[in-house]
Motif scaffolding. Structure first.
Motif, mmCIF file in Angstrom:
data_model
loop_
_atom_site.group_PDB
_atom_site.id
_atom_site.type_symbol
_atom_site.label_atom_id
_atom_site.label_comp_id
_atom_site.label_asym_id
_atom_site.label_seq_id
_atom_site.Cartn_x
_atom_site.Cartn_y
_atom_site.Cartn_z
ATOM 1 N N GLY A 94 -33.450 17.861 14.594
ATOM 2 C CA GLY A 94 -33.312 19.120 13.870
ATOM 3 C C GLY A 94 -33.664 20.324 14.729
ATOM 4 N N LEU A 95 -34.754 20.223 15.498
ATOM 5 C CA LEU A 95 -35.145 21.325 16.382
ATOM 6 C C LEU A 95 -34.080 21.587 17.447
ATOM 7 C CD1 LEU A 95 -38.927 20.452 16.862
ATOM 8 C CD2 LEU A 95 -38.011 22.438 15.645
ATOM 9 N N LEU A 96 -33.523 20.514 18.013
ATOM 10 C CA LEU A 96 -32.475 20.678 19.034
ATOM 11 C C LEU A 96 -31.220 21.318 18.449
ATOM 12 C CD1 LEU A 96 -32.757 17.321 21.025
ATOM 13 C CD2 LEU A 96 -33.382 19.606 21.824
ATOM 14 N N MET A 97 -30.841 20.910 17.241
ATOM 15 C CA MET A 97 -29.644 21.474 16.607
ATOM 16 C C MET A 97 -29.827 22.931 16.231
ATOM 17 S SD MET A 97 -28.124 18.407 14.208
ATOM 18 C CE MET A 97 -26.872 19.538 13.575
ATOM 19 N N MET A 98 -31.064 23.334 15.952
ATOM 20 C CA MET A 98 -31.321 24.743 15.640
ATOM 21 C C MET A 98 -30.936 25.650 16.799
ATOM 22 S SD MET A 98 -34.939 25.134 13.589
ATOM 23 C CE MET A 98 -34.871 26.932 13.655
ATOM 24 N N ILE A 99 -31.115 25.152 18.017
ATOM 25 C CA ILE A 99 -30.850 25.974 19.201
ATOM 26 C C ILE A 99 -29.400 26.431 19.245
ATOM 27 C CG2 ILE A 99 -30.788 25.964 21.728
ATOM 28 C CD1 ILE A 99 -33.098 23.936 21.651
ATOM 29 N N ASP A 100 -28.474 25.552 18.843
ATOM 30 C CA ASP A 100 -27.046 25.859 18.927
ATOM 31 C C ASP A 100 -26.425 26.162 17.563
ATOM 32 O OD1 ASP A 100 -26.866 25.489 21.736
ATOM 33 O OD2 ASP A 100 -26.856 23.312 21.447
#
Length: 411
Positions: A94-100
């Motif tokens: 979830g944190l990684l997907m927030m970036i993009d």
């Protein structure tokens, strides 16, 4: 090897469980508590309204709540480590997907659904359940306070850290740093591996099924009142966590003060949680909960009625910190007193679901009412009224085991 030797080897290392559990609570709660710091930079970068970001965090809180009973059942059935490992994977994704995240839907799926599920399967509620089955009944309230205080330490550390990182390396790289920290959770959770055993020694009937335990809980008046009252805790905590930083910025007091306000809440909540855990082992938990909610209502009333300055913001944050998650040692302690530790992860999960429904409404309504009125006044007054109602709801709860446990103790 004798049976006694086997039991001795299988006994958990209590200091190791406490230390690793506290680290898990601190790390898992930290990024989530700092979500409000990403409010303005992400909405400004993507051109979103405040309601878009608020809805994402509202979804996160709701999914966290819905996932909590499921994660509790998984921990009770298959063990804490498996639940924690799954939670860490979802949280990091979830944190990684927030970036993009380039659209509102992507934000709602990442910051909302994935992080919500990640927290549900890796948060302090499972840590508290592990503590509950590890320490003696006399030590539980204090152990719950220590575990809760560790989550608060995460809030204290991650908010100024997050604010400093966002300013120096940007919000995208800050999310990447948070992801790396979440990746350490499965390693720490190894110390919490295992699951509760069905035995008379644990304080519950050895043949009680999970469905029977849930039915027993929802047939108990005190459990219903406790679950209803915990809704208000979620409303208060989530609204303030997400909307206090932009509220402070709107008043022209700067964005850094918002980070320090949340940090003060986390710092003083360490004291409040430890004091709550200590007091809960010696005084009436329902009465203490009533006083906490009444104190919150008074603190919010004073904050919005008096002139708001940097000093008043920090004083308000300190007072709210003392009353912040001090409800959790008492609430989880009441669940353990009433039903024993056997299915504590599951039963506290249902109580926590109510908390997260309140959190969903607190975050979403805060953004919606602001977009419609240009002010947070209505939601502040709603928080005051709910605090008074929660104080009334908790007062009549009876702090005693259900008849099944009472009969066992008498035999």
């Amino acid at each position: 090897m004798t049976a006694a030797q086997t039991r001795a080897l299988s006994r958990p290392n209590i200091p190791l469980v406490i230390v690793c559990g506290c680290l898990i609570a601190m790390i898992s709660f930290g990024p989530r508590s700092a979500m409000g710091l990403f409010f303005l930079p992400m909405t400004e970068a993507q051109g979103w309204s405040r309601e878009v970001f608020a809805l994402a965090i509202a979804i996160q809180n709701l999914v966290w709540g819905i996932g909590q009973p499921v994660s509790g059942m998984m921990a009770d059935r298959f063990g804490t480590w498996k639940s924690m490992a799954l939670g860490a994977v979802l949280y990091a994704a979830g944190l990684l997907m927030m970036i993009d995240a380039q659209s509102a839907l992507a934000l709602h799926l990442s910051a909302g659904v994935l992080i919500g599920l990640g927290i549900a399967f890796s948060s302090f509620s499972l840590v508290l359940a592990a503590f509950g089955r590890t320490v003696s009944p006399e030590q539980r309230s204090l152990a719950f306070g220590i575990g809760t205080a560790s989550g608060s330490l995460g809030q204290f550390l991650f908010n100024p850290l997050g604010a400093a990182l966002i300013e120096s390396i940007g919000w995208q790289t800050t999310l990447l740093v948070f992801t790396g920290l979440i990746a350490t959770l499965p390693l720490l959770a190894v110390a919490l591996r295992g699951k509760p055993e069905q035995s008379a020694a644990s304080g519950t009937a050895g043949d009680q099924k999970l469905t029977d335990a849930v039915a027993e809980a929802f047939g108990t008046r005190g459990f219903i009142l406790l679950t209803t009252g915990f809704f208000v805790c979620g409303f208060h905590v989530a609204f303030i966590t997400v909307h206090l930083p932009p509220y402070i910025a709107d008043l022209g007091l700067g964005t850094a003060l918002g980070g320090w306000a949340l940090a003060f809440i986390g710092l003083f909540n360490i004291v409040g949680s430890l004091a709550s855990g200590y007091a809960g082992g010696r005084h009436s938990k329902p009465i203490l909960l009533s006083l906490i909610y009444l104190g919150r209502a008074i603190a919010i009333f004073a904050f919005i009625m008096l002139p708001i300055t940097p000093a008043s913001v920090l004083v308000f944050s300190a007072v709210m910190g003392l009353l912040w998650l001090s409800t959790i040692p008492l609430t989880s302690g009441l669940v353990a007193v009433m039903f024993g530790p056997r299915y504590m992860a599951t039963l506290f999960g249902f109580v926590f679901l109510s908390h997260q429904i309140g959190a969903f409404l607190g975050v979403w309504l805060g953004g919606k009412l602001y977009d419609e009125t240009g002010s947070y006044d209505a939601i502040w007054w709603c928080a005051i009224v709910l605090g008074i109602l929660a104080a009334i709801i908790h007062w009549p709860i009876e702090e005693r085991p259900v008849p099944r446990l009472a009969q066992q103790a008498a035999e």
